[in-house]
Design a protein around this motif. Structure first.
Motif, PDB file in Angstrom:
ATOM      1  N   TYR A  56       0.840  -1.209   0.000  1.00  0.00           N
ATOM      2  CA  TYR A  56       0.000   0.000   0.000  1.00  0.00           C
ATOM      3  C   TYR A  56       0.872   1.256   0.000  1.00  0.00           C
ATOM      4  N   GLY A  57       1.932   1.223   0.791  1.00  0.00           N
ATOM      5  CA  GLY A  57       2.820   2.378   0.876  1.00  0.00           C
ATOM      6  C   GLY A  57       3.502   2.666  -0.460  1.00  0.00           C
ATOM      7  N   LEU A  58       3.932   1.605  -1.132  1.00  0.00           N
ATOM      8  CA  LEU A  58       4.584   1.771  -2.429  1.00  0.00           C
ATOM      9  C   LEU A  58       3.608   2.339  -3.465  1.00  0.00           C
ATOM     10  N   LEU A  59       2.402   1.778  -3.497  1.00  0.00           N
ATOM     11  CA  LEU A  59       1.401   2.286  -4.448  1.00  0.00           C
ATOM     12  C   LEU A  59       1.089   3.748  -4.149  1.00  0.00           C
ATOM     13  N   ALA A  60       0.921   4.067  -2.863  1.00  0.00           N
ATOM     14  CA  ALA A  60       0.618   5.453  -2.481  1.00  0.00           C
ATOM     15  C   ALA A  60       1.725   6.376  -2.968  1.00  0.00           C
ATOM     16  N   ARG A  61       2.961   5.952  -2.728  1.00  0.00           N
ATOM     17  CA  ARG A  61       4.100   6.785  -3.110  1.00  0.00           C
ATOM     18  C   ARG A  61       4.147   7.015  -4.620  1.00  0.00           C
ATOM     19  N   LEU A  62       3.966   5.943  -5.392  1.00  0.00           N
ATOM     20  CA  LEU A  62       4.093   6.063  -6.849  1.00  0.00           C
ATOM     21  C   LEU A  62       2.916   6.800  -7.478  1.00  0.00           C
ATOM     22  N   LEU A  63       1.772   6.756  -6.823  1.00  0.00           N
ATOM     23  CA  LEU A  63       0.593   7.404  -7.390  1.00  0.00           C
ATOM     24  C   LEU A  63       0.453   8.849  -6.928  1.00  0.00           C
ATOM     25  N   ALA A  64       1.184   9.210  -5.874  1.00  0.00           N
ATOM     26  CA  ALA A  64       1.113  10.579  -5.368  1.00  0.00           C
ATOM     27  C   ALA A  64       2.067  11.500  -6.115  1.00  0.00           C
ATOM     28  N   ALA A  65       3.158  10.942  -6.591  1.00  0.00           N
ATOM     29  CA  ALA A  65       4.171  11.739  -7.278  1.00  0.00           C
ATOM     30  C   ALA A  65       5.094  10.790  -8.018  1.00  0.00           C
ATOM     31  N   PRO A  66       5.737  11.261  -9.083  1.00  0.00           N
ATOM     32  CA  PRO A  66       6.661  10.376  -9.801  1.00  0.00           C
ATOM     33  C   PRO A  66       7.866  10.019  -8.938  1.00  0.00           C
ATOM     34  N   PRO A  67       8.480   8.860  -9.202  1.00  0.00           N
ATOM     35  CA  PRO A  67       9.621   8.419  -8.394  1.00  0.00           C
ATOM     36  C   PRO A  67      10.868   9.253  -8.651  1.00  0.00           C
TER      37      PRO A  67
ATOM     38  N   ALA B 189       8.547  11.612 -14.851  1.00  0.00           N
ATOM     39  CA  ALA B 189       7.798  12.759 -14.336  1.00  0.00           C
ATOM     40  C   ALA B 189       6.838  13.289 -15.406  1.00  0.00           C
ATOM     41  N   ASP B 190       7.306  13.337 -16.653  1.00  0.00           N
ATOM     42  CA  ASP B 190       6.433  13.760 -17.756  1.00  0.00           C
ATOM     43  C   ASP B 190       5.262  12.798 -17.911  1.00  0.00           C
ATOM     44  N   GLU B 191       5.588  11.523 -17.821  1.00  0.00           N
ATOM     45  CA  GLU B 191       4.545  10.504 -17.950  1.00  0.00           C
ATOM     46  C   GLU B 191       3.503  10.665 -16.837  1.00  0.00           C
ATOM     47  N   TYR B 192       3.984  10.878 -15.619  1.00  0.00           N
ATOM     48  CA  TYR B 192       3.072  11.080 -14.488  1.00  0.00           C
ATOM     49  C   TYR B 192       2.150  12.262 -14.764  1.00  0.00           C
ATOM     50  N   HIS B 193       2.760  13.324 -15.249  1.00  0.00           N
ATOM     51  CA  HIS B 193       1.990  14.530 -15.545  1.00  0.00           C
ATOM     52  C   HIS B 193       0.913  14.248 -16.595  1.00  0.00           C
TER      53      HIS B 193
ATOM     54  N   GLU C  44     -10.020  14.025  -0.789  1.00  0.00           N
ATOM     55  CA  GLU C  44      -9.294  12.923  -0.155  1.00  0.00           C
ATOM     56  C   GLU C  44      -9.446  11.611  -0.899  1.00  0.00           C
ATOM     57  N   ASP C  45     -10.339  11.559  -1.889  1.00  0.00           N
ATOM     58  CA  ASP C  45     -10.608  10.252  -2.492  1.00  0.00           C
ATOM     59  C   ASP C  45      -9.657   9.924  -3.649  1.00  0.00           C
ATOM     60  N   HIS C  46      -8.518  10.587  -3.689  1.00  0.00           N
ATOM     61  CA  HIS C  46      -7.450  10.241  -4.626  1.00  0.00           C
ATOM     62  C   HIS C  46      -6.925   8.852  -4.265  1.00  0.00           C
ATOM     63  N   ILE C  47      -6.630   8.053  -5.273  1.00  0.00           N
ATOM     64  CA  ILE C  47      -6.180   6.677  -5.014  1.00  0.00           C
ATOM     65  C   ILE C  47      -4.959   6.631  -4.090  1.00  0.00           C
ATOM     66  N   ALA C  48      -4.058   7.613  -4.247  1.00  0.00           N
ATOM     67  CA  ALA C  48      -2.852   7.603  -3.413  1.00  0.00           C
ATOM     68  C   ALA C  48      -3.199   7.783  -1.945  1.00  0.00           C
ATOM     69  N   SER C  49      -4.135   8.673  -1.652  1.00  0.00           N
ATOM     70  CA  SER C  49      -4.432   8.889  -0.239  1.00  0.00           C
ATOM     71  C   SER C  49      -5.216   7.714   0.331  1.00  0.00           C
TER      72      SER C  49
ATOM     73  N   THR D  65      -0.102  12.858   3.854  1.00  0.00           N
ATOM     74  CA  THR D  65       1.272  13.342   3.756  1.00  0.00           C
ATOM     75  C   THR D  65       1.473  14.414   2.704  1.00  0.00           C
ATOM     76  N   GLU D  66       2.649  14.998   2.851  1.00  0.00           N
ATOM     77  CA  GLU D  66       3.041  16.090   1.966  1.00  0.00           C
ATOM     78  C   GLU D  66       3.002  15.656   0.500  1.00  0.00           C
ATOM     79  N   HIS D  67       3.469  14.438   0.224  1.00  0.00           N
ATOM     80  CA  HIS D  67       3.515  14.062  -1.194  1.00  0.00           C
ATOM     81  C   HIS D  67       2.113  13.908  -1.758  1.00  0.00           C
ATOM     82  N   VAL D  68       1.202  13.468  -0.914  1.00  0.00           N
ATOM     83  CA  VAL D  68      -0.178  13.388  -1.370  1.00  0.00           C
ATOM     84  C   VAL D  68      -0.721  14.800  -1.575  1.00  0.00           C
ATOM     85  N   LYS D  69      -0.372  15.639  -0.639  1.00  0.00           N
ATOM     86  CA  LYS D  69      -0.803  17.030  -0.749  1.00  0.00           C
ATOM     87  C   LYS D  69      -0.277  17.651  -2.044  1.00  0.00           C
ATOM     88  N   LYS D  70       0.991  17.336  -2.343  1.00  0.00           N
ATOM     89  CA  LYS D  70       1.587  17.856  -3.578  1.00  0.00           C
ATOM     90  C   LYS D  70       0.808  17.373  -4.786  1.00  0.00           C
TER      91      LYS D  70
END
Lengths: 201, 65
Positions: A22-33, A71-75, A125-130, B53-58
């Motif tokens: 879950y943490g990995l998915l959240a991280r990758l879906l919240a912002a590019p690696p 990052a471009d792909e994420y965008h 808050e209903d973003h998949i990452a959160s 978290t901040e990254h989600v916020k971002k």
């Protein structure tokens, strides 16, 4: 007594792995690696399971990836000009619109758990990452009582009805290269979670 | 009853193991820099004060619409 203690500790290992997924998915879906995360991902995977093979595919993409391109792909996928190719929000997937009832229901549940948006954050808050982030917290008992029942209720109400479809869309998205196997990983994990919760009785 | 519960817990654990989740071991360290915020800064309020978290916020800031 001893038995159940051992059982609980072993159970804990599997639960910790769930929290990590879950943490990995959240991280990758919240912002590019970033480069460090890409480097880590490059070493993941194994051939024995479908989940492991999805990780192998992700590792392969990670090895070929450049930070800026991802990052471009994420965008392109999630932000876009006006909007991205995908809208990773529960409300959108369940009603076709943003800010609808699924978000209201989620907010009510989050309030009960004591989870709030960061100050100044006005986005929903209903973003998949959160949602993945909340699940990781529920599994670890960072909030809530850490019980499987609470995890199951949250999962069934807020992820199960749409997350599989979203991840499938991500797998097939036009802009998805690095993110296609992230979609596979998410889709497989939602299936695993659904089946595992059903076994918890 | 208790026995059944334990048996079903074992089934679930076995299932999770066979599903291959172990392939993500170590992820926690890799995403540590952006790790989900821990609950409740203040002691005594275990179920309150969690912040996405901040990254989600971002991401939310980026996904402005």
């Amino acid at each position: 007594m001893v038995d159940s203690t051992v059982a609980e500790r072993l159970l804990g290992e599997e639960e910790e792995l769930r929290a990590q997924v879950y943490g990995l998915l959240a991280r990758l879906l919240a912002a590019p690696p970033d480069a460090a995360l890409l480097g880590f991902l490059a070493g993941l995977g194994e051939r024995e399971t479908e989940f492991g093979r999805a990780l192998l595919a992700l590792a392969e993409r990670a090895r070929a990836a450049e930070v800026e391109a991802v990052a471009d792909e994420y965008h392109e996928l999630f932000v876009g000009v006006g909007r991205g190719e995908l809208l990773p929000y529960a409300s959108y997937y369940l009603t076709g619109f943003l800010y609808e009832r699924p978000l209201a229901e989620l907010r009510s549940d989050l309030r009960q758990l004591g989870v709030a948006r960061a100050e100044g954050n006005k986005e929903p808050e209903d973003h998949i990452a959160s949602l993945c982030e909340v699940m990781a917290g529920l599994v670890r008992g960072a909030f809530g009582d850490g019980s499987l029942e609470l995890q199951r209720r949250f999962f069934m109400r807020h992820l199960e009805p749409w997350a599989g479809r979203f991840f499938q869309d991500l797998e097939r998205a036009q802009a998805a290269r690095f993110y296609a196997p992230v979609g596979s990983l998410g889709r497989l994990f939602v299936d695993i979670e659904r089946a595992a919760f059903a076994m918890a009785g | 009853m208790r026995r059944e519960k334990r048996a079903s817990g074992q089934g679930r654990r076995e299932f999770l193991k066979l599903a291959g989740l172990g392939a993500v071991v170590g992820t926690v360290a890799a995403v540590a820099g952006e790790r989900p915020a821990e609950a409740a800064g203040s002691a005594g309020a275990p179920a309150s004060g969690y912040r996405l978290t901040e990254h989600v916020k971002k991401a939310y800031e980026l996904a402005r619409f």
